[in-house]
Design a protein around this motif. Structure first.
Motif, PDB file in Angstrom:
ATOM      1  N   ALA A  24       0.834  -1.202   0.000  1.00 18.34           N
ATOM      2  CA  ALA A  24       0.000   0.000   0.000  1.00 18.34           C
ATOM      3  C   ALA A  24       0.868   1.252   0.000  1.00 18.34           C
ATOM      4  O   ALA A  24       0.598   2.198  -0.748  1.00 18.34           O
ATOM      5  N   GLU A  25       1.903   1.248   0.817  1.00 19.77           N
ATOM      6  CA  GLU A  25       2.795   2.411   0.887  1.00 19.77           C
ATOM      7  C   GLU A  25       3.482   2.667  -0.443  1.00 19.77           C
ATOM      8  O   GLU A  25       3.577   3.816  -0.892  1.00 19.77           O
ATOM      9  N   ARG A  26       3.939   1.611  -1.092  1.00 20.77           N
ATOM     10  CA  ARG A  26       4.610   1.784  -2.395  1.00 20.77           C
ATOM     11  C   ARG A  26       3.645   2.323  -3.444  1.00 20.77           C
ATOM     12  O   ARG A  26       3.982   3.220  -4.214  1.00 20.77           O
ATOM     13  N   GLU A  27       2.442   1.764  -3.479  1.00 18.91           N
ATOM     14  CA  GLU A  27       1.466   2.183  -4.489  1.00 18.91           C
ATOM     15  C   GLU A  27       1.047   3.636  -4.277  1.00 18.91           C
ATOM     16  O   GLU A  27       1.044   4.432  -5.218  1.00 18.91           O
ATOM     17  N   LEU A  28       0.712   3.989  -3.045  1.00 18.46           N
ATOM     18  CA  LEU A  28       0.288   5.360  -2.768  1.00 18.46           C
ATOM     19  C   LEU A  28       1.441   6.336  -2.995  1.00 18.46           C
ATOM     20  O   LEU A  28       1.245   7.412  -3.567  1.00 18.46           O
ATOM     21  N   SER A  29       2.641   5.958  -2.591  1.00 19.76           N
ATOM     22  CA  SER A  29       3.801   6.837  -2.776  1.00 19.76           C
ATOM     23  C   SER A  29       4.082   7.088  -4.255  1.00 19.76           C
ATOM     24  O   SER A  29       4.326   8.225  -4.676  1.00 19.76           O
ATOM     25  N   ALA A  30       4.044   6.036  -5.066  1.00 21.68           N
ATOM     26  CA  ALA A  30       4.279   6.193  -6.500  1.00 21.68           C
ATOM     27  C   ALA A  30       3.208   7.082  -7.134  1.00 21.68           C
ATOM     28  O   ALA A  30       3.513   7.964  -7.952  1.00 21.68           O
ATOM     29  N   PHE A  31       1.960   6.855  -6.750  1.00 24.34           N
ATOM     30  CA  PHE A  31       0.862   7.665  -7.271  1.00 24.34           C
ATOM     31  C   PHE A  31       1.026   9.124  -6.855  1.00 24.34           C
ATOM     32  O   PHE A  31       0.925  10.038  -7.676  1.00 24.34           O
ATOM     33  N   PHE A  32       1.314   9.356  -5.579  1.00 28.31           N
ATOM     34  CA  PHE A  32       1.479  10.709  -5.056  1.00 28.31           C
ATOM     35  C   PHE A  32       2.617  11.434  -5.785  1.00 28.31           C
ATOM     36  O   PHE A  32       2.465  12.592  -6.189  1.00 28.31           O
ATOM     37  N   ASP A  50      -8.286  11.038  -1.887  1.00 27.84           N
ATOM     38  CA  ASP A  50      -9.230  10.218  -2.665  1.00 27.84           C
ATOM     39  C   ASP A  50      -8.799   8.752  -2.655  1.00 27.84           C
ATOM     40  O   ASP A  50      -9.626   7.857  -2.541  1.00 27.84           O
ATOM     41  N   TRP A  51      -7.492   8.523  -2.785  1.00 26.46           N
ATOM     42  CA  TRP A  51      -6.959   7.162  -2.787  1.00 26.46           C
ATOM     43  C   TRP A  51      -7.266   6.469  -1.464  1.00 26.46           C
ATOM     44  O   TRP A  51      -7.720   5.323  -1.440  1.00 26.46           O
ATOM     45  N   ARG A  69      -3.286  -1.526  -7.772  1.00 28.17           N
ATOM     46  CA  ARG A  69      -3.338  -0.669  -8.956  1.00 28.17           C
ATOM     47  C   ARG A  69      -4.757  -0.305  -9.319  1.00 28.17           C
ATOM     48  O   ARG A  69      -4.993   0.771  -9.865  1.00 28.17           O
ATOM     49  N   LEU A  70      -5.709  -1.194  -9.056  1.00 22.98           N
ATOM     50  CA  LEU A  70      -7.111  -0.878  -9.351  1.00 22.98           C
ATOM     51  C   LEU A  70      -7.580   0.343  -8.574  1.00 22.98           C
ATOM     52  O   LEU A  70      -8.335   1.171  -9.091  1.00 22.98           O
ATOM     53  N   ILE A  71      -7.145   0.458  -7.323  1.00 25.37           N
ATOM     54  CA  ILE A  71      -7.479   1.643  -6.527  1.00 25.37           C
ATOM     55  C   ILE A  71      -6.900   2.877  -7.207  1.00 25.37           C
ATOM     56  O   ILE A  71      -7.583   3.886  -7.399  1.00 25.37           O
ATOM     57  N   THR A  72      -5.637   2.784  -7.600  1.00 26.49           N
ATOM     58  CA  THR A  72      -4.974   3.915  -8.260  1.00 26.49           C
ATOM     59  C   THR A  72      -5.662   4.258  -9.574  1.00 26.49           C
ATOM     60  O   THR A  72      -5.843   5.439  -9.891  1.00 26.49           O
ATOM     61  N   ALA A  73      -6.071   3.251 -10.326  1.00 27.36           N
ATOM     62  CA  ALA A  73      -6.757   3.502 -11.600  1.00 27.36           C
ATOM     63  C   ALA A  73      -8.076   4.236 -11.387  1.00 27.36           C
ATOM     64  O   ALA A  73      -8.398   5.182 -12.121  1.00 27.36           O
TER      65      ALA A  73
END
Length: 95
Positions: A24-32, A50-51, A69-73
């Motif tokens: 979760a931390e990696r995905e949110l950090s990359a998105f941010f 929003d995420w 990734r679905l959350i990020t999408a």
């Protein structure tokens, strides 16, 4: 129900939730970081909120990178709509 509530801090590194938080931390950090780079820190903060709201709304925690990734999408789609609406608004204001 908040899916994070099911994962309690554990002293056991092999607990099922131990791998979820780093994903979760990696995905949110990359998105941010991507949103910050493309649209600025203010939009990145809104998108991160929003995420997190999207994460709270799902039933159960994602167990794989593609599920995160679905959350990020989903949030990226909202971001695109917001940026598009903002651009249109600016065009009419500056015309």
């Amino acid at each position: 129900m908040n899916p994070l509530g099911r994962c309690k801090p554990s002293k056991h590194p092999n607990s099922p939730c131990a791998d979820l938080m780093p994903m979760a931390e990696r995905e949110l950090s990359a998105f941010f970081n991507a949103v910050t780079h493309l649209f600025g820190s203010e939009q990145a903060e809104r998108s991160a909120e929003d995420w997190l709201h999207e994460l709270i709304e799902i039933d159960g925690l994602p167990a794989s990178a593609p599920e995160w990734r679905l959350i990020t999408a989903k949030v990226s789609t909202r971001l695109a709509s917001a940026v598009s609406a903002s651009s249109l608004s600016n065009e009419f204001t500056n015309a």
